[in-house]
Enzyme design. Sequence first.
Site, mmCIF file in Angstrom:
data_model
loop_
_atom_site.group_PDB
_atom_site.id
_atom_site.type_symbol
_atom_site.label_atom_id
_atom_site.label_comp_id
_atom_site.label_asym_id
_atom_site.label_seq_id
_atom_site.Cartn_x
_atom_site.Cartn_y
_atom_site.Cartn_z
ATOM 1 N N GLY A 73 0.827 -1.203 0.000
ATOM 2 C CA GLY A 73 0.000 0.000 0.000
ATOM 3 C C GLY A 73 0.859 1.249 0.000
ATOM 4 O O GLY A 73 0.456 2.323 0.433
ATOM 5 N N LEU A 74 2.083 1.072 -0.514
ATOM 6 C CA LEU A 74 2.988 2.216 -0.673
ATOM 7 C C LEU A 74 3.153 3.023 0.620
ATOM 8 O O LEU A 74 3.213 4.259 0.597
ATOM 9 C CB LEU A 74 2.497 3.109 -1.823
ATOM 10 C CG LEU A 74 2.595 2.437 -3.194
ATOM 11 C CD1 LEU A 74 1.780 3.167 -4.240
ATOM 12 C CD2 LEU A 74 4.051 2.336 -3.635
ATOM 13 N N ASN A 100 11.946 7.234 -5.778
ATOM 14 C CA ASN A 100 10.748 6.728 -6.424
ATOM 15 C C ASN A 100 9.551 7.467 -5.833
ATOM 16 O O ASN A 100 9.482 7.668 -4.618
ATOM 17 C CB ASN A 100 10.664 5.216 -6.139
ATOM 18 C CG ASN A 100 9.468 4.552 -6.793
ATOM 19 O OD1 ASN A 100 8.364 4.616 -6.281
ATOM 20 N ND2 ASN A 100 9.714 3.919 -7.920
ATOM 21 N N CYS A 131 -0.272 3.307 -10.482
ATOM 22 C CA CYS A 131 -1.152 3.760 -9.425
ATOM 23 C C CYS A 131 -2.459 4.239 -9.996
ATOM 24 O O CYS A 131 -2.497 4.795 -11.090
ATOM 25 C CB CYS A 131 -0.494 4.911 -8.667
ATOM 26 S SG CYS A 131 0.608 4.335 -7.408
ATOM 27 N N LYS A 166 8.750 4.488 -14.472
ATOM 28 C CA LYS A 166 8.723 3.045 -14.236
ATOM 29 C C LYS A 166 7.432 2.468 -14.797
ATOM 30 O O LYS A 166 6.338 2.749 -14.310
ATOM 31 C CB LYS A 166 8.819 2.752 -12.740
ATOM 32 C CG LYS A 166 8.934 1.290 -12.420
ATOM 33 C CD LYS A 166 9.340 1.115 -10.985
ATOM 34 C CE LYS A 166 9.544 -0.336 -10.639
ATOM 35 N NZ LYS A 166 9.992 -0.483 -9.240
ATOM 36 N N ILE A 192 10.483 -3.635 -15.098
ATOM 37 C CA ILE A 192 9.100 -3.279 -14.971
ATOM 38 C C ILE A 192 8.663 -3.306 -13.502
ATOM 39 O O ILE A 192 9.380 -3.789 -12.649
ATOM 40 C CB ILE A 192 8.175 -4.264 -15.764
ATOM 41 C CG1 ILE A 192 8.405 -5.650 -15.227
ATOM 42 C CG2 ILE A 192 8.339 -4.136 -17.233
ATOM 43 C CD1 ILE A 192 7.463 -6.702 -15.746
ATOM 44 N N ASN A 193 7.457 -2.836 -13.276
ATOM 45 C CA ASN A 193 6.838 -2.918 -11.968
ATOM 46 C C ASN A 193 6.171 -4.292 -11.830
ATOM 47 O O ASN A 193 6.267 -5.107 -12.732
ATOM 48 C CB ASN A 193 5.801 -1.799 -11.814
ATOM 49 C CG ASN A 193 5.740 -1.296 -10.381
ATOM 50 O OD1 ASN A 193 5.734 -2.097 -9.459
ATOM 51 N ND2 ASN A 193 5.694 0.002 -10.202
ATOM 52 N N THR A 267 13.143 -8.345 -4.984
ATOM 53 C CA THR A 267 12.786 -9.500 -4.153
ATOM 54 C C THR A 267 13.986 -10.319 -3.711
ATOM 55 O O THR A 267 14.023 -10.823 -2.588
ATOM 56 C CB THR A 267 11.784 -10.384 -4.917
ATOM 57 O OG1 THR A 267 10.623 -9.606 -5.233
ATOM 58 C CG2 THR A 267 11.358 -11.587 -4.101
#
Lengths: 313, 313, 258, 258
Positions: A73-74, A100, A131, A166, A192-193, A267
């Site tokens: 949730g940023l 970012n 978003c 991005k 990429i996202n 990750t």
Amino acid sequence: MGVDLSTAVGAIRLNNPVMLASGCCGYGTDMEPHLDLNRLGGVCLKGLSMAGSDGNKPPRIWETGGGMINAIGLQNVGVSRFLAEKAPKLRTYDTAFVANFYGHTVDQYVQAAAALGEEPALAALEMNISCPNIQEGGIQFGTDPASVYKVTKACRDATKKPLWVKLSPNASDVTATAKAAQDAGADALTCINTMPAMAIDVERREFRISNKIGGLSGPALKPIAVRIVYQVSRAVSIPVVGIGGIFTAADALEFLLAGAKAVQVGTALFVDPQCPYTILDGIEDYCRRHGFPSVEALVGQIKDGAPMPKCHE
Amino acid sequence: MGVDLSTAVGAIRLNNPVMLASGCCGYGTDMEPHLDLNRLGGVCLKGLSMAGSDGNKPPRIWETGGGMINAIGLQNVGVSRFLAEKAPKLRTYDTAFVANFYGHTVDQYVQAAAALGEEPALAALEMNISCPNIQEGGIQFGTDPASVYKVTKACRDATKKPLWVKLSPNASDVTATAKAAQDAGADALTCINTMPAMAIDVERREFRISNKIGGLSGPALKPIAVRIVYQVSRAVSIPVVGIGGIFTAADALEFLLAGAKAVQVGTALFVDPQCPYTILDGIEDYCRRHGFPSVEALVGQIKDGAPMPKCHE
Amino acid sequence: MGVKPYVVVSNKRRGPYATLTVRGGVDRSEPGQFYMLRGDWGADPMLPRPLSILGEDTGAGTLRFLLKVVGEGTRRLYDLEPGQKVTGLGPLGKPFPRRARGEGKPAALVGGGVGVPPLVYLAEAFVREGTSFTFFQGARSEADLVCMEELGALGVEPVITTEDGSVGEKGLVTAPLQRALDAGAPAAYACGPEGMLKAVAKMCWGRVPSHLSLEARMGCGYGVCLGCVVPVLRDGARAYERVCQEGPVFDGEVVLWE
Amino acid sequence: MGVKPYVVVSNKRRGPYATLTVRGGVDRSEPGQFYMLRGDWGADPMLPRPLSILGEDTGAGTLRFLLKVVGEGTRRLYDLEPGQKVTGLGPLGKPFPRRARGEGKPAALVGGGVGVPPLVYLAEAFVREGTSFTFFQGARSEADLVCMEELGALGVEPVITTEDGSVGEKGLVTAPLQRALDAGAPAAYACGPEGMLKAVAKMCWGRVPSHLSLEARMGCGYGVCLGCVVPVLRDGARAYERVCQEGPVFDGEVVLWE
Ligand SMILES: Cc1cc2nc3c(=O)[nH]c(=O)nc-3n(C[C@H](O)[C@H](O)[C@H](O)COP(=O)(O)OP(=O)(O)OC[C@H]3O[C@@H](n4cnc5c(N)ncnc54)[C@H](O)[C@@H]3O)c2cc1C
Ligand SMILES: Cc1cc2nc3c(=O)[nH]c(=O)nc-3n(C[C@H](O)[C@H](O)[C@H](O)COP(=O)(O)OP(=O)(O)OC[C@H]3O[C@@H](n4cnc5c(N)ncnc54)[C@H](O)[C@@H]3O)c2cc1C
Ligand SMILES: Cc1cc2nc3c(=O)[nH]c(=O)nc-3n(C[C@H](O)[C@H](O)[C@H](O)COP(=O)(O)O)c2cc1C
Ligand SMILES: Cc1cc2nc3c(=O)[nH]c(=O)nc-3n(C[C@H](O)[C@H](O)[C@H](O)COP(=O)(O)O)c2cc1C
Ligand code: FES
Ligand code: FES
């Protein structure tokens, strides 16, 4: 033979092509106990918004086959607290920090870009356009070329800092959103996202994460990301930064050979915070073995042959 | 307590919800030595085109983290040879055969639909729209709602057989292509086809598959597919058939709980041709343990709670 | 048939090679056929890997394979310890045709590297059936010679060539093969690197039949994915055929080398 | 610090529980801290799993954990055999604060299931430091009691409650805990099921400090992913804090149970 590891992403030159991905290294200094940031090409900081955000209710993550889903949730401290509390610590490092940022309206993007653009510790800004645009019924900025152009152009006019966009993999034709960002004045594209994804706890008949939908990252995403880097780097003239499921030097080299000028590791940091070292060493070793004097010399050097067929099945 | 495993997909009722996916079971009878087709809910046959196709040059497949990439090139014997040599063998079975078909022009789709629509052995037709439209510069039919509507409508008018449209995950908004297919008269939607992907042999600096780009399938795709089934089944009123990375009963149940009326098993057949048995037994056992009198009773029964948030990060 | 469970009996490693013996349900096979093999490591690697049958004992219910590490899947198989579980689908594919013309003269069996095992299995059958043959094994160097014990047990004296001359005749296996063909070998059976197979096909072309066992990356191993095809000449036209179904053994005169 | 390599010394299994001992580089830790642990199974499962430290021997370079199988990751750890490799990142997180007020009266250590190990480690420290305490272990049934050997070795006689009365007092651990609080226990240290932690927090509220070790699904374990947050009350406002960084030990009066 010494290998020149440095690589230029638009106006800025990175010491080497290995960066940390946004959202996977906090505000940079959070990695300190585990990683020497000065050994990295760059560090993309956790996504910032003007107002900041508490983020989503837990549970926020779930592991899936070959990857993981997250819906943080940023969560972030907001631009002003970042500039006051976090940014000053970054000024002493010899690596490229990239802020970012995101918003839910074009104005929010512009304000964040303008404010962050003044921070000397930042080498560039990276727009997260995956978003929802609350003024456009919540469809994501990143999925539609027109809104990508609009929001990128607005931020471009708001700051002199190098501006990276991005891209979201969740677009019918990523090359179209890529071109829109280039036309609007982006200096580079990050590909990429995460990919929107979902997992269900069948015994409880509940979603694995409270937000229901989260972003898929990790090895599962890699083949999609490499494909997009290949397509986008041939569709635009600005540099592409590759990201998605990079765990090893071989993974990173897939992106570089496909056309990326640098890569970001996300990750994989959760499995081994120091994997950027191994990745970087592996890239250097590869250049030596294959006779590339520099990293930039191998960018896009996949043997391409015939033009790409269209049908992928 | 006996569990009613049957499930209706539009006008046809399957004996149970477990089907074989197109391209992963040949022309049905190819599975014979390994699987009793009569124990399955249905079988989707290898994609057919009017002219048939030799397919792509090898190598055609590559394994990736949590999945695999394939670029078979839709090799098939063509509609007329299928009807002459393969279809007659299918008439004696007690399972629902679904002919998967494609074209590169709307006409080619229509001709295939019309010809296959006459075959009594077929319970339904499944349109593969993840194919380049050579009259529209090669962009895939499946990525643009308008062309989805056009090609679906044309096929709808060409046959009385139940018409399923197999959606591509590679669309900015899958619910839009889903609605377009529904509006054009589709009886059901199959979610989803493979995701365009690429892998590179860095030592040889060559693409892992000759076609460069192939389709990603397997567990890596599952969270994307479950998300799309959830979104699409709430956006349309026609039944959804779920597919993508289903290896176990728990995987299949994720799709059913998300809203699918049936599921298809593809890549998993390569690891264990008889996994559909285990999947089916697991679904029956689950219904018993959770007190569902029938499979249809658990379709879409995820505890949904609040409306879905938009931001997935 | 479906996948069958097996237990590793032994896994003898030599350099990058391992001779893997497993016990379980064994359906009678023919030389040239293969199994799709997988350990019970979780999901990664996902797909089973094709391995030619080196030998089998239907009585004891054991299967033998000879494998070389080239990537993750073979590395996992190489690391298997006795007692660990594997699953196998097979036997699969078309075997070597065994009606060698001109029984008088010995047929030529030509193998290199991981192409040797199916030919050892074929040699075993020929010995049993009294078909005369000569066994040729080509290798880069002595360290790359495989299945020498198995050949010894069959009483087979292989003609050996090594590129570095470390053992046997220096050079490629095609040299002694040429002499054998000139001496009237009625047929060639080959499995190994593509270059070798190509050469064998060329040498036999129009003279004697050559039976080549090909390799291809495989998805399913039983004919449904079309991932393993090779181009062949069939009824005068170019066509793709499945290595797992129409093959792995193909007539050297139909294979199109592209 | 980066991940360190370890070798499994032993893995004693009892029902769904296993006591795992590994040897490698051990940085001194404090009770309440944890490690992110992972075997060298390939890519699946991908993420390491958080395990509380049950005990350590910096001299011998060994770490001990007590784990229960709940999913794939813990199953893989459960299956580890002596000699196999694991990697670990740690020690991580904030330990239990150990300045228990009112040294006179014994503090209450309250554990259930896989919440017991960090308290055993804490008990070891209290014994060493001469801090008096009472150890409470609640379980569904006798089979779910864990770390009894370790407690015995420390000379600790735990107060046991089981829901089915199979051993100790029948009922929940909160009953004897209530008596201890009434008898003047200066603080409670708890780890276990959420229901238990909630109850402990409630009972201690406004009376004595409660130190609760919480669980959350974790991505990184060292503070960068924000995947493990729990809602707490900080400076009068609701905020999310990281179990891996601000925790796992939280003051029972700040945790918001939602
Ligand atoms: C019918 C048949 C019989 C075979 N018999 C044997 C045998 O008896 N012993 C043995 O060691 N090997 C045999 N092989 C080859 C073996 O299957 C491959 O080496 C193995 O699949 C590679 O898997 P990997 O995961 O180790 O490598 P991957 O990680 O999958 O790939 C590593 C490298 O191996 C190559 N490769 C992948 N699959 C194949 C393949 N099927 N054939 C050739 N190269 C491949 C890839 O192109 C890549 O360069 C046989 C193959 C076939 C088709
Ligand atoms: C700080 C901390 C210390 C811990 N100490 C121990 C310990 O000493 N011994 C022990 O056995 N376990 C401990 N756990 C819990 C353990 O980490 C989880 O049980 C484990 O991560 C589950 O992984 P899995 O792959 O087996 O299950 P998964 O397949 O990941 O999930 C299976 C089930 O476990 C649940 N789960 C997943 N992750 C966690 C988690 N981190 N905490 C609680 N439930 C989870 C999931 O919601 C799911 O229902 C601790 C957790 C934390 C956060
Ligand atoms: C926990 C988590 C948080 C993330 N947060 C952000 C973010 O704030 N902004 C952003 O642009 N991307 C974010 N991402 C996406 C990553 O930067 C990256 O694009 C994606 O994870 C794919 O790369 P990977 O497979 O290496 O992780 C996040 C990813 C993860 C896993
Ligand atoms: C080898 C292979 C061939 C395929 N061929 C087709 C096809 O002809 N038509 C089609 O609609 N989908 C085809 N697909 C896609 C599958 O039907 C399915 O949509 C996809 O693989 C995801 O499901 P899975 O993960 O269970 O394999 C193919 C997939 C694979 C792996
Ligand atoms: S491997 Fe699937 S058809 Fe041959
Ligand atoms: S697990 Fe990543 S921040 Fe706590």
